[in-house]
Design a protein around this motif. Structure first.
Motif, PDB file in Angstrom:
ATOM      1  N   ILE A 118     -38.211   1.703 -27.684  1.00 18.83           N
ATOM      2  CA  ILE A 118     -38.354   3.135 -27.414  1.00 18.83           C
ATOM      3  C   ILE A 118     -37.922   4.306 -26.156  1.00 18.83           C
ATOM      4  CG2 ILE A 118     -39.787   5.396 -27.767  1.00 18.83           C
ATOM      5  CD1 ILE A 118     -42.030   3.453 -30.072  1.00 18.83           C
ATOM      6  N   ILE A 119     -38.289   2.882 -25.271  1.00 23.76           N
ATOM      7  CA  ILE A 119     -37.651   3.609 -24.225  1.00 23.76           C
ATOM      8  C   ILE A 119     -36.354   3.514 -23.938  1.00 23.76           C
ATOM      9  CG2 ILE A 119     -37.713   2.598 -21.807  1.00 23.76           C
ATOM     10  CD1 ILE A 119     -40.759   1.197 -21.649  1.00 23.76           C
ATOM     11  N   TYR A 120     -35.406   2.710 -24.347  1.00 20.44           N
ATOM     12  CA  TYR A 120     -34.271   2.649 -24.361  1.00 20.44           C
ATOM     13  C   TYR A 120     -33.839   3.827 -25.264  1.00 20.44           C
ATOM     14  CZ  TYR A 120     -29.938   0.563 -26.609  1.00 20.44           C
ATOM     15  OH  TYR A 120     -28.613   0.872 -26.657  1.00 20.44           O
ATOM     16  N   CYS A 141     -32.969   6.397 -35.062  1.00 25.09           N
ATOM     17  CA  CYS A 141     -33.140   5.069 -35.970  1.00 25.09           C
ATOM     18  C   CYS A 141     -33.587   3.867 -34.948  1.00 25.09           C
ATOM     19  CB  CYS A 141     -30.986   4.393 -36.009  1.00 25.09           C
ATOM     20  SG  CYS A 141     -30.792   5.857 -37.219  1.00 25.09           S
ATOM     21  N   VAL A 142     -33.096   4.140 -33.728  1.00 23.93           N
ATOM     22  CA  VAL A 142     -33.610   2.907 -32.498  1.00 23.93           C
ATOM     23  C   VAL A 142     -34.615   3.844 -32.382  1.00 23.93           C
ATOM     24  CG1 VAL A 142     -33.420   2.051 -30.462  1.00 23.93           C
ATOM     25  CG2 VAL A 142     -31.469   2.867 -31.369  1.00 23.93           C
ATOM     26  N   LEU A 143     -35.275   5.030 -32.263  1.00 21.24           N
ATOM     27  CA  LEU A 143     -36.219   5.451 -31.842  1.00 21.24           C
ATOM     28  C   LEU A 143     -37.785   5.172 -33.070  1.00 21.24           C
ATOM     29  CD1 LEU A 143     -38.928   7.514 -30.728  1.00 21.24           C
ATOM     30  CD2 LEU A 143     -38.056   9.480 -31.630  1.00 21.24           C
ATOM     31  N   ALA A 144     -37.115   5.073 -34.647  1.00 22.88           N
ATOM     32  CA  ALA A 144     -37.657   4.398 -36.109  1.00 22.88           C
ATOM     33  C   ALA A 144     -37.944   3.217 -35.822  1.00 22.88           C
ATOM     34  CB  ALA A 144     -36.838   5.489 -37.238  1.00 22.88           C
ATOM     35  N   PHE A 145     -36.850   2.534 -35.418  1.00 20.33           N
ATOM     36  CA  PHE A 145     -37.083   0.742 -35.041  1.00 20.33           C
ATOM     37  C   PHE A 145     -37.983   0.897 -34.243  1.00 20.33           C
ATOM     38  CE2 PHE A 145     -36.106  -3.512 -34.082  1.00 20.33           C
ATOM     39  CZ  PHE A 145     -36.658  -4.103 -34.374  1.00 20.33           C
ATOM     40  N   GLY A 146     -38.380   0.861 -33.169  1.00 13.74           N
ATOM     41  CA  GLY A 146     -39.461   0.858 -32.440  1.00 13.74           C
ATOM     42  C   GLY A 146     -40.933   1.608 -32.816  1.00 13.74           C
ATOM     43  N   ARG A 171     -45.694  -7.349 -29.692  1.00 14.41           N
ATOM     44  CA  ARG A 171     -45.569  -6.798 -30.260  1.00 14.41           C
ATOM     45  C   ARG A 171     -45.365  -5.225 -29.962  1.00 14.41           C
ATOM     46  NH1 ARG A 171     -47.673  -4.302 -34.618  1.00 14.41           N
ATOM     47  NH2 ARG A 171     -49.402  -5.473 -34.257  1.00 14.41           N
ATOM     48  N   VAL A 172     -46.513  -4.267 -29.335  1.00 17.30           N
ATOM     49  CA  VAL A 172     -46.858  -3.647 -28.272  1.00 17.30           C
ATOM     50  C   VAL A 172     -45.749  -3.239 -27.857  1.00 17.30           C
ATOM     51  CG1 VAL A 172     -48.318  -1.454 -27.665  1.00 17.30           C
ATOM     52  CG2 VAL A 172     -48.705  -2.476 -29.597  1.00 17.30           C
ATOM     53  N   GLY A 173     -45.481  -3.721 -26.790  1.00 14.57           N
ATOM     54  CA  GLY A 173     -44.695  -3.970 -25.571  1.00 14.57           C
ATOM     55  C   GLY A 173     -43.487  -4.419 -26.157  1.00 14.57           C
ATOM     56  N   ILE A 174     -42.698  -4.825 -26.818  1.00 12.67           N
ATOM     57  CA  ILE A 174     -41.756  -5.031 -27.949  1.00 12.67           C
ATOM     58  C   ILE A 174     -40.844  -3.664 -28.394  1.00 12.67           C
ATOM     59  CG2 ILE A 174     -40.088  -5.391 -28.821  1.00 12.67           C
ATOM     60  CD1 ILE A 174     -41.328  -8.492 -28.695  1.00 12.67           C
TER      61      ILE A 174
END
Length: 77
Positions: A60-62, A27-32, A52-55
């Motif tokens: 994704i790193i998280y 879910c978090v990967l999909a959100f990123g 936006r790309v940085g966030i």
């Protein structure tokens, strides 16, 4: 099917946490990826493209860090 007697089977709690952690990772990967690539969401965010790309990359790193902590073995188990 051969089972090794010296290996312990994962407890129900450990299996549940593994499934929950894997679901959270997805879910978090999909959100990123949505923050980076999805057009309608990108138009609503008040950021410039590079912000936006940085966030999205930070999200994704998280997700990767959470997943790596999930796979880390506990010394007492």
């Amino acid at each position: 099917m051969s089972y090794r007697m010296d290996e312990k089977q994962k407890s129900l709690k450990r299996r549940f946490l593994l499934i929950l952690g894997a679901t959270t990772f997805v879910c978090v990967l999909a959100f990123g990826l949505m923050v980076i690539f999805w057009g309608p969401m990108a138009d609503r965010l008040p950021f410039k493209t590079w912000q936006r790309v940085g966030i999205g990359i930070l999200i994704i790193i998280y997700a990767i860090l959470r997943f790596s902590r999930l796979l880390k073995k506990d010394p007492d188990e």
